[in-house]
Motif scaffolding. Structure first.
Motif, PDB file in Angstrom:
ATOM      1  N   UNK A 641      62.169 -29.909   0.538  1.00  0.00           N
ATOM      2  CA  UNK A 641      61.084 -30.424   0.041  1.00  0.00           C
ATOM      3  C   UNK A 641      59.735 -31.161   0.834  1.00  0.00           C
ATOM      4  N   UNK A 642      58.989 -30.447   0.682  1.00  0.00           N
ATOM      5  CA  UNK A 642      57.861 -31.475   1.621  1.00  0.00           C
ATOM      6  C   UNK A 642      56.505 -30.941   1.399  1.00  0.00           C
ATOM      7  N   UNK A 643      55.572 -32.382   1.073  1.00  0.00           N
ATOM      8  CA  UNK A 643      54.580 -32.613   0.550  1.00  0.00           C
ATOM      9  C   UNK A 643      53.537 -33.531   1.135  1.00  0.00           C
ATOM     10  N   UNK A 687      48.065 -27.833  -8.018  1.00  0.00           N
ATOM     11  CA  UNK A 687      48.735 -28.270  -7.159  1.00  0.00           C
ATOM     12  C   UNK A 687      49.579 -26.636  -6.191  1.00  0.00           C
ATOM     13  N   UNK A 688      49.769 -26.719  -5.212  1.00  0.00           N
ATOM     14  CA  UNK A 688      49.256 -25.334  -4.131  1.00  0.00           C
ATOM     15  C   UNK A 688      51.121 -25.472  -3.856  1.00  0.00           C
ATOM     16  N   UNK A 698      56.113 -26.166   0.558  1.00  0.00           N
ATOM     17  CA  UNK A 698      55.274 -27.550   1.502  1.00  0.00           C
ATOM     18  C   UNK A 698      53.947 -27.022   0.039  1.00  0.00           C
ATOM     19  N   UNK A 699      53.855 -28.316  -0.722  1.00  0.00           N
ATOM     20  CA  UNK A 699      53.247 -28.845  -1.850  1.00  0.00           C
ATOM     21  C   UNK A 699      51.561 -29.875  -1.821  1.00  0.00           C
ATOM     22  N   UNK A 743      50.475 -19.898  -6.082  1.00  0.00           N
ATOM     23  CA  UNK A 743      52.384 -20.033  -4.868  1.00  0.00           C
ATOM     24  C   UNK A 743      52.127 -19.069  -3.194  1.00  0.00           C
ATOM     25  N   UNK A 744      51.865 -19.972  -2.185  1.00  0.00           N
ATOM     26  CA  UNK A 744      51.016 -18.627  -0.875  1.00  0.00           C
ATOM     27  C   UNK A 744      50.048 -18.354  -1.001  1.00  0.00           C
ATOM     28  N   UNK A 745      49.683 -19.346  -1.948  1.00  0.00           N
ATOM     29  CA  UNK A 745      48.434 -18.801  -2.109  1.00  0.00           C
ATOM     30  C   UNK A 745      47.716 -17.710  -2.205  1.00  0.00           C
TER      31      UNK A 745
END
Length: 889
Positions: A641-643, A687-688, A698-699, A743-745
């Motif tokens: 997880x990266x944000x 939050x996307x 990726x947030x 979620x995924x745009x």
């Protein structure tokens, strides 16, 4: 002419009212009479009442005068006959049926002296004196009970959730022993170590205002729990235990002294049997009420974590693999001047291991991604707390100053086998060092109460995460595999909060204006480094943060309270003006930015009578935040997880309302509560989350409006059946919620509804056999992305049977059954047993305990989040045996 018409209309109105009242008066039935004894002498002070025939409800009463005469005005219009009852301690009861018409009667009462059975208050299980409910501890104590926590969880109207005590569904605001609050919210250590036979009564102080200056100024609807001891004493508990499979130990020595003005509690505990004794030091409240400054630590932000496996939702002694050492010392001294001095010190070190397997399905609008992670983690957890508090709580002054220091260390190592072929190693180091000083002073200047508060808090929270092999190759290493990924974060913050408030009572109204000036500054530094063989390099722009933020808040509020007859009103009208400055990567992201918020609230309580009350509340407003997430350089929060977030302020608007009903009948030990609450919120952000083909996320923050709605109903019912010495308790919850996320745009609306019900019976009617039974069942339904849904059902049963074949022998059989609707998991049945032999002369128990007799080795559970469906397979503690000596100090 117009005035004359109005005057004539008024005369006509009052004439009609007079006629109606007169007709009503003439329509009433008036019964008169005289009461005589067998010698035809008048009887005074006879209670004369009336009711409908075959009805239990009294409709009116009177008393005979010195001449034996009485008079009753009958207001029953829908019955031809009524029943009159005559009562006097020196005469036999008499009831007569008469025609519902005005008349005069004479009755003779026969002499009969009625004996009243002597009742001692100490023998009554539950009784009420003013606003204090008293529970007689002896009435609720069974042969198996040793500490006061065993008693408190049985009391009708009281429940314990994870060690926290609730009365009528609301948490208590204070926990005292003989009127002194030594632990300041960390009352678990008293609950688990104070011998039950040292306590005379458990008291619930309803509507208790802990600050004496506010006693007649500000109404409180909170409850305080007090333990009244049998005498001032030195007591406590101790335990020494050894066991096998694997080698086990359990040690505890907790002496405590309770004098009139001095109390002290010391404890040393260590075990590896799955008992997390550090939870005994968990604070459930802080401060003492209305105008106290904040006296509990805020937590330093945790940016990083290692991938874990979800723990089972049942008794941790069945699954926690630990080695804990804890030492704690606490004292309070009340001086002749009324000043209280408290001190506390605690330190614990805990080594833990967790093993299990997590299977996760990620539901996107295009595909379903499935991963499996075999987890083998170990944790080293340390925490040090030191605190000193000085408090003077008198009717003419309130003074409180607390100084606290805390440091936490957490070193974690995680090993994962990903999708059965890729080993991943994680190493996390985290510490949080904090200092807090809070001050509050209240004095009367004339009739005006003035209060000053001030709080200073400082945090330093460095943390580091290392992952081997490196992840997110396409994002941070041009798609090339590499050996190690490292995330380093350094965070520091400083808070300075100051307030001035005034309180004044004018007739039945209390007005409390206040003004606060709060300042917060923080510094966040982070960077990502990657290592390939011997080459180590830091990533540049977009992968590091150098952020300095400052926030100032000017808060003005007006609190208004009123008590009139059976109504109590409370209004709070706060307004805040915020000032922001943020510099990120050397660029001024926010410069002299102003925002304002308005968060009014109101509540009302209606005391229907001594048994019933009804309350309602309404609150709403706007808030700004997001400075903790005010960074635009990536931070790797977990190996997958990266944000990062856009540098802007986040706005939340909310509205909530609720209604609550409470019933209590202490004479019959019957308690009930029922409440409904609804919350709505609106945000100017979402939050996307973006998932790749391996489920790595990726947030970021998307500038789209979002909203959520949640509703809930909760209730509880409890009663003591005195004749059979049984306590019955029931509680339930219903909730519904909807919320938006990306979620995924793709915009997705999540729907969650859940229901739960718990029923419990506790019986101690026999000295040879007793027990308790509890069933807990529930359902959670979650609608996921792309129309998919998940339903989780659970149905758990707990049955404890206590056999006492001899006064020195006791056998306890503990049974638990956990069921859910996961196809791969059958219902699991656990059995534990304890044999206890009492050495009366030395006040010592010899215990032999067998845990997990059926040797259940693992447990599978299922749950879901916004876009995930997770199955967690967790390894449990194996069968174990422990022989121990438990003694009272």
């Amino acid at each position: 002419m117009i005035k004359k018409k109005i005057h004539m209309r008024d005369k006509l109105f009052f004439t009609v009212i007079f006629i109606l009242v007169s007709v009503h008066s003439f329509a009433q039935t008036v019964i008169t009479g005289k009461l005589l004894d067998e010698n035809q002498k008048p009887i005074a002070n006879v209670s004369v009442s009336y009711k409908k025939i075959n009805s239990a409800a009294l409709l009116g009463f009177s008393k005979s005068d010195a001449g034996g005469a009485f008079k009753l005005t009958i207001k029953v219009t829908d019955a031809d006959s009524i029943q009159m009852d005559f009562n006097h301690l020196s005469y036999a009861k008499r009831s007569v049926h008469i025609v519902n018409a005005s008349a005069n009667y004479a009755y003779i009462l026969k002499s009969e002296v009625r004996k009243i059975q002597e009742v001692k208050v100490s023998d009554v299980p539950v009784y009420n004196r003013k606003d204090t409910i008293n529970y007689n501890v002896a009435s609720f104590t069974g042969k198996q009970d040793r500490v006061i926590g065993d008693i408190i969880k049985k009391l009708p109207g009281v429940e314990m959730r994870g060690g926290q005590i609730f009365y009528q569904g609301e948490p208590i605001q204070q926990y005292r022993v003989n009127g002194l609050d030594m632990m300041g919210g960390r009352y678990g250590i008293i609950n688990q170590n104070l011998p039950a036979d040292a306590v005379l009564k458990v008291q619930i102080l309803e509507n208790h205002q802990p600050i004496k200056m506010l006693d007649k100024l500000v109404f409180s609807n909170r409850a305080t729990l007090n333990l009244q001891l049998k005498k001032f004493t030195t007591t406590g508990t101790g335990k020494i235990g050894l066991g096998a499979t694997p080698a086990l130990w359990d040690g505890n020595i907790t002496p405590m002294t309770f004098a009139k003005t001095f109390q002290i509690l010391n404890s040393f505990q260590t075990n590896n049997i799955g008992d997390d004794v550090s939870q005994q030091l968990k604070p459930f409240y802080s401060g003492t009420g209305y105008f106290s400054s904040r006296s509990s630590f805020s937590d330093g932000p945790t940016y990083l974590s290692i991938r874990d496996v979800a723990t089972p939702g049942f008794d941790q002694k069945k699954w926690l693999d630990n080695q804990i050492f804890l030492v704690s010392s606490n004292m309070i001294q009340k001086l002749k001047s009324g000043l209280e001095v408290k001190g506390n010190f605690s330190y614990f070190h805990d080594n833990r291991k967790r093993q299990g397997t997590t299977t996760t399905q990620y539901f996107t609008n295009k595909e379903v991604i499935q991963n499996q992670e075999v987890v083998d983690n170990s944790y080293g957890v340390d925490e040090l707390n030191i605190g000193v508090l000085v408090e003077k709580n008198e009717s003419n002054i309130y003074l409180r100053n607390s100084t606290n220091y805390r440091k936490q260390w957490n070193n974690s190592v995680g090993n994962i086998l990903f999708n059965e072929d890729t080993p991943i190693h994680q190493d996390k180091k985290f510490s949080d060092e904090a200092f807090l000083n809070s001050f509050s002073l209240g004095r009367f200047i004339g009739k005006q109460l003035v209060n000053i508060t001030s709080t200073i808090e400082w945090h330093s929270t460095p943390q580091r995460l290392s992952v081997n092999p490196g992840q997110f190759e396409s994002l941070i290493n041009e798609g090339k595999p590499y050996d190690r990924m490292g995330q380093i974060v350094r965070f520091k913050s400083f808070n300075f909060e100051n307030g001035l408030s005034l309180s004044r009572k004018i007739k039945r109204w209390t007005f409390s204006p206040s003004i606060h000036l709060n300042y917060n500054s923080s510094k966040l530094n982070s960077h990502i480094e990657i290592q390939d063989q011997e080459d180590v390099r830091k990533l540049d722009t977009g992968y590091f943060n150098d952020m300095n933020s400052a926030q100032m808040q000017l808060r003005m509020a007006l609190q208004i309270g009123k008590e009139v007859r059976k109504f109590r009103y409370s209004f709070n009208l706060p307004f805040s003006q915020y000032y922001y400055n943020v510099k990120q990567q050397g660029i001024q992201r926010l410069k002299n930015e102003f925002r304002s918020s308005w968060n009014p609230s109101a509540s009302m309580t209606y005391l229907i009578n001594s048994k019933n009350s009804l309350g309602t509340n309404l609150s709403g407003g706007r808030n700004f935040g997001g400075l903790d997430n005010f960074y635009n350089g990536y931070i790797i929060s977990q190996y997958r997880s990266i944000q990062k977030y856009d540098a802007r302020l986040l706005k939340d608007e909310n509205l909530s309302t609720g209604i609550n009903y409470e019933y209590k009948n202490t004479l019959k030990a019957h308690f009930a509560n029922l409440g409904y609450i609804v919350r709505m919120s609106w945000r100017d952000y979402m939050f996307s989350t973006t998932l790749d083909s391996l489920g790595r996320s990726t947030t970021s923050i998307n500038n789209r409006d979002a909203q959520s709605l949640s509703q809930g109903i909760r209730g509880g019912l409890s009663k003591l059946f005195i004749s059979i010495k049984t306590v019955a308790k029931m509680s339930g919850n219903l909730s519904w919620s909807t919320s938006d996320y990306l979620l995924n745009e793709t915009l997705v609306k999540q729907h969650v509804n859940s229901q739960s019900l718990t029923f419990e019976l506790i019986n101690s009617s026999s000295s040879m056999i007793s027990g308790d039974y509890r069933v807990s069942m529930g359902r959670t339904h979650n609608r996921l992305a792309d129309g998919l849904s998940n339903e989780l059902l659970y149905n758990n049963h707990f049955f404890n049977l206590v056999l006492v074949p001899h006064e020195r022998h006791l056998i306890t059989l503990s049974n638990s059954l956990y069921g859910n609707n996961v196809k791969a998991q059958k219902s699991q049945y656990f059995m534990d047993a304890t044999y206890r032999f009492r050495l009366t002369r030395w006040r010592t128990d010899l215990e032999l305990t067998a845990s997990n007799i059926l040797n259940n080795r693992n447990y599978l559970q299922q749950f879901s989040s916004d876009y995930e469906l997770i199955q967690s397979y967790f390894e449990l503690r194996s069968r174990q045996f422990l022989i121990a000596m438990r003694f009272k100090i």
